[in-house]
Scaffold this motif. Structure first.
Motif, PDB file in Angstrom:
ATOM      1  N   PHE A 107       0.824  -1.220   0.000  1.00 46.49           N
ATOM      2  CA  PHE A 107       0.000   0.000   0.000  1.00 46.49           C
ATOM      3  C   PHE A 107       0.850   1.259   0.000  1.00 46.49           C
ATOM      4  O   PHE A 107       0.569   2.208  -0.734  1.00 46.49           O
ATOM      5  CB  PHE A 107      -0.938  -0.003   1.213  1.00 46.49           C
ATOM      6  CG  PHE A 107      -1.753   1.248   1.354  1.00 46.49           C
ATOM      7  CD1 PHE A 107      -2.779   1.548   0.463  1.00 46.49           C
ATOM      8  CD2 PHE A 107      -1.492   2.161   2.373  1.00 46.49           C
ATOM      9  CE1 PHE A 107      -3.524   2.713   0.578  1.00 46.49           C
ATOM     10  CE2 PHE A 107      -2.227   3.328   2.501  1.00 46.49           C
ATOM     11  CZ  PHE A 107      -3.250   3.601   1.604  1.00 46.49           C
ATOM     12  N   GLU A 164      -9.494   7.370   7.944  1.00 46.07           N
ATOM     13  CA  GLU A 164      -9.577   6.292   6.955  1.00 46.07           C
ATOM     14  C   GLU A 164      -8.836   6.688   5.681  1.00 46.07           C
ATOM     15  O   GLU A 164      -9.009   7.779   5.155  1.00 46.07           O
ATOM     16  CB  GLU A 164     -11.034   5.976   6.630  1.00 46.07           C
ATOM     17  CG  GLU A 164     -11.197   4.851   5.614  1.00 46.07           C
ATOM     18  CD  GLU A 164     -12.641   4.543   5.285  1.00 46.07           C
ATOM     19  OE1 GLU A 164     -12.881   3.887   4.254  1.00 46.07           O
ATOM     20  OE2 GLU A 164     -13.541   4.955   6.055  1.00 46.07           O
ATOM     21  N   LEU A 165      -8.003   5.776   5.185  1.00 43.86           N
ATOM     22  CA  LEU A 165      -7.243   6.011   3.960  1.00 43.86           C
ATOM     23  C   LEU A 165      -7.743   5.175   2.793  1.00 43.86           C
ATOM     24  O   LEU A 165      -7.738   5.619   1.651  1.00 43.86           O
ATOM     25  CB  LEU A 165      -5.752   5.686   4.188  1.00 43.86           C
ATOM     26  CG  LEU A 165      -5.012   6.500   5.246  1.00 43.86           C
ATOM     27  CD1 LEU A 165      -3.597   5.965   5.419  1.00 43.86           C
ATOM     28  CD2 LEU A 165      -4.968   7.978   4.867  1.00 43.86           C
ATOM     29  N   HIS A 166      -8.151   3.939   3.073  1.00 44.04           N
ATOM     30  CA  HIS A 166      -8.485   3.018   1.990  1.00 44.04           C
ATOM     31  C   HIS A 166      -9.317   1.885   2.561  1.00 44.04           C
ATOM     32  O   HIS A 166      -9.204   1.541   3.738  1.00 44.04           O
ATOM     33  CB  HIS A 166      -7.189   2.466   1.370  1.00 44.04           C
ATOM     34  CG  HIS A 166      -7.381   1.581   0.183  1.00 44.04           C
ATOM     35  ND1 HIS A 166      -7.771   2.069  -1.039  1.00 44.04           N
ATOM     36  CD2 HIS A 166      -7.230   0.245   0.020  1.00 44.04           C
ATOM     37  CE1 HIS A 166      -7.836   1.070  -1.902  1.00 44.04           C
ATOM     38  NE2 HIS A 166      -7.522  -0.055  -1.275  1.00 44.04           N
ATOM     39  N   THR A 167     -10.168   1.303   1.726  1.00 47.73           N
ATOM     40  CA  THR A 167     -10.940   0.129   2.106  1.00 47.73           C
ATOM     41  C   THR A 167     -10.379  -1.089   1.384  1.00 47.73           C
ATOM     42  O   THR A 167     -10.091  -1.032   0.188  1.00 47.73           O
ATOM     43  CB  THR A 167     -12.423   0.298   1.747  1.00 47.73           C
ATOM     44  OG1 THR A 167     -12.954   1.419   2.455  1.00 47.73           O
ATOM     45  CG2 THR A 167     -13.217  -0.939   2.143  1.00 47.73           C
ATOM     46  N   MET A 168     -10.200  -2.174   2.107  1.00 49.44           N
ATOM     47  CA  MET A 168      -9.698  -3.395   1.479  1.00 49.44           C
ATOM     48  C   MET A 168     -10.634  -4.557   1.790  1.00 49.44           C
ATOM     49  O   MET A 168     -11.354  -4.551   2.789  1.00 49.44           O
ATOM     50  CB  MET A 168      -8.281  -3.717   1.940  1.00 49.44           C
ATOM     51  CG  MET A 168      -8.162  -4.077   3.403  1.00 49.44           C
ATOM     52  SD  MET A 168      -6.456  -4.451   3.840  1.00 49.44           S
ATOM     53  CE  MET A 168      -6.678  -4.941   5.550  1.00 49.44           C
ATOM     54  N   ILE A 244      -5.353  -6.881  -1.652  1.00 48.78           N
ATOM     55  CA  ILE A 244      -4.220  -6.140  -2.202  1.00 48.78           C
ATOM     56  C   ILE A 244      -2.939  -6.974  -2.188  1.00 48.78           C
ATOM     57  O   ILE A 244      -1.998  -6.681  -2.915  1.00 48.78           O
ATOM     58  CB  ILE A 244      -3.975  -4.812  -1.442  1.00 48.78           C
ATOM     59  CG1 ILE A 244      -3.660  -5.071   0.036  1.00 48.78           C
ATOM     60  CG2 ILE A 244      -5.159  -3.875  -1.581  1.00 48.78           C
ATOM     61  CD1 ILE A 244      -3.262  -3.824   0.809  1.00 48.78           C
ATOM     62  N   LYS A 268     -10.742  -1.477   6.920  1.00 46.78           N
ATOM     63  CA  LYS A 268     -10.178  -0.175   6.587  1.00 46.78           C
ATOM     64  C   LYS A 268      -8.682  -0.130   6.875  1.00 46.78           C
ATOM     65  O   LYS A 268      -8.204  -0.722   7.839  1.00 46.78           O
ATOM     66  CB  LYS A 268     -10.874   0.929   7.401  1.00 46.78           C
ATOM     67  CG  LYS A 268     -12.364   1.056   7.154  1.00 46.78           C
ATOM     68  CD  LYS A 268     -12.962   2.075   8.110  1.00 46.78           C
ATOM     69  CE  LYS A 268     -14.470   2.184   7.951  1.00 46.78           C
ATOM     70  NZ  LYS A 268     -15.065   3.129   8.950  1.00 46.78           N
ATOM     71  N   LYS A 293      -6.231  12.437  -3.313  1.00 48.70           N
ATOM     72  CA  LYS A 293      -6.948  11.434  -4.124  1.00 48.70           C
ATOM     73  C   LYS A 293      -6.351  11.350  -5.530  1.00 48.70           C
ATOM     74  O   LYS A 293      -5.918  12.321  -6.082  1.00 48.70           O
ATOM     75  CB  LYS A 293      -8.435  11.770  -4.192  1.00 48.70           C
ATOM     76  CG  LYS A 293      -9.124  11.835  -2.829  1.00 48.70           C
ATOM     77  CD  LYS A 293      -9.056  10.504  -2.099  1.00 48.70           C
ATOM     78  CE  LYS A 293      -9.784  10.554  -0.768  1.00 48.70           C
ATOM     79  NZ  LYS A 293      -9.697   9.281  -0.054  1.00 48.70           N
TER      80      LYS A 293
END
Length: 293
Positions: A107, A164-168, A244, A268, A293
């Motif tokens: 990531f 929150e930065l990213h959802t996986m 990921i 998250k 973004k």
């Protein structure tokens, strides 16, 4: 309405620790003075901010909402002063962060490259630990921030800001041996050799909760997801891992996704920092880089 900023600062101190005595010690006044300040603020706002018992202090719904607003306001002020001082003194200290091995490799690498291209004078000092240990380093002020997989209870700590930065999405995977296995239920899945991280790791806690600890003793318990994936690739068993980590391996046929009837909720990836410490100029720039973004 004009209310003294000292009252709000006192409220912030109590809210950060959920303790009148700890807030008094940090601010350097008596516990009685803290109590009187909170009572005055509650009177001026005409609302109750804390539920008090002889053993604990907790927010009322209104108190928690006000705390989030006040914490953000003082954070902007404190961070602005700190970053101004950094510029005036020309300090270019390394940004200290903690992150899991997996998030660093799968990531954060693109962000590390962008940082090197943009910030020639400020380095990154990175420590790799499991997610809970990374957060503990933030609480101990050993690092300025942590990049982690979220887990139960993380966002309930008022001393921490969680962004929150990213959802996986986690998926079940196995080696090529499992190709064509079809959709399986939990009971069938648990009959297979399971490859899991050691207890306490965020991904292991997630798996335990998902299966209600209904599995037999794992065939292997490891401290590294990357080593775990090496075992998956040679058909040693099945594991639940973030997508990921395996997208490219699935495309290449080195592992296969195993479909199940188990509902696996997304998780998250989050940035965690302490509200007790202002953000340095370098740390602020890295956070901005992560949030673009």
């Amino acid at each position: 309405m004009s209310i003294s900023t000292d009252l709000y600062r006192t409220f912030l101190g109590v809210g950060l620790h959920l303790s009148f005595s700890k807030a008094a010690k940090e601010i350097g006044v008596s516990q009685s003075a803290i109590s009187q300040s909170i009572k005055q603020l509650e009177k001026e706002l005409n609302m109750v901010l804390f539920e008090r018992t002889t053993k604990s202090v907790s927010f009322t719904p209104e108190g928690k909402e006000l705390f989030d607003t006040v914490a953000k306001a003082f954070s902007i002020l404190d961070n602005g002063v700190t970053q101004l001082q950094d510029r005036l003194t020309h300090e270019q200290e390394s940004v200290k962060l903690a992150a899991t091995d997996t998030l660093c490799r799968h990531f954060l690498l693109p962000y590390f490259k962008k940082w090197q291209e943009q910030e020639q004078e400020t380095g990154l000092q990175i420590t790799n630990r499991p997610s809970p240990d990374c957060v503990a380093m933030v609480e101990k002020r050993e690092v300025q921030m942590a990049i982690v997989n979220t887990y139960e209870g993380l966002e309930s700590n008022p001393q921490l800001e969680v962004i929150e930065l990213h959802t996986m999405q986690d998926i079940f995977v196995g080696g090529p041996f499992y190709k064509g296995m079809g959709t399986v239920d939990l009971n069938r899945l648990l009959q297979e050799p399971l490859l899991l991280l050691t207890p306490g790791a965020a991904s292991r806690v997630f798996f335990d909760k998902l299966t209600n600890k209904a599995f037999k003793k794992p065939s292997f318990e490891l401290g590294s997801l990357d080593v775990l994936m090496d075992l998956v690739e040679i058909n040693m068993g099945i594991s639940l891992v973030p997508d990921i980590l395996v997208k490219q391996k699935i495309k290449e046929g080195r592992v296969v996704e195993i479909k199940t009837d188990i509902v696996v909720p997304p998780r998250k990836i989050a940035l965690v920092r302490s509200r007790l410490l202002p953000i340095s100029q370098g740390a602020a720039k890295f956070i901005d880089l992560l949030l673009k973004k």
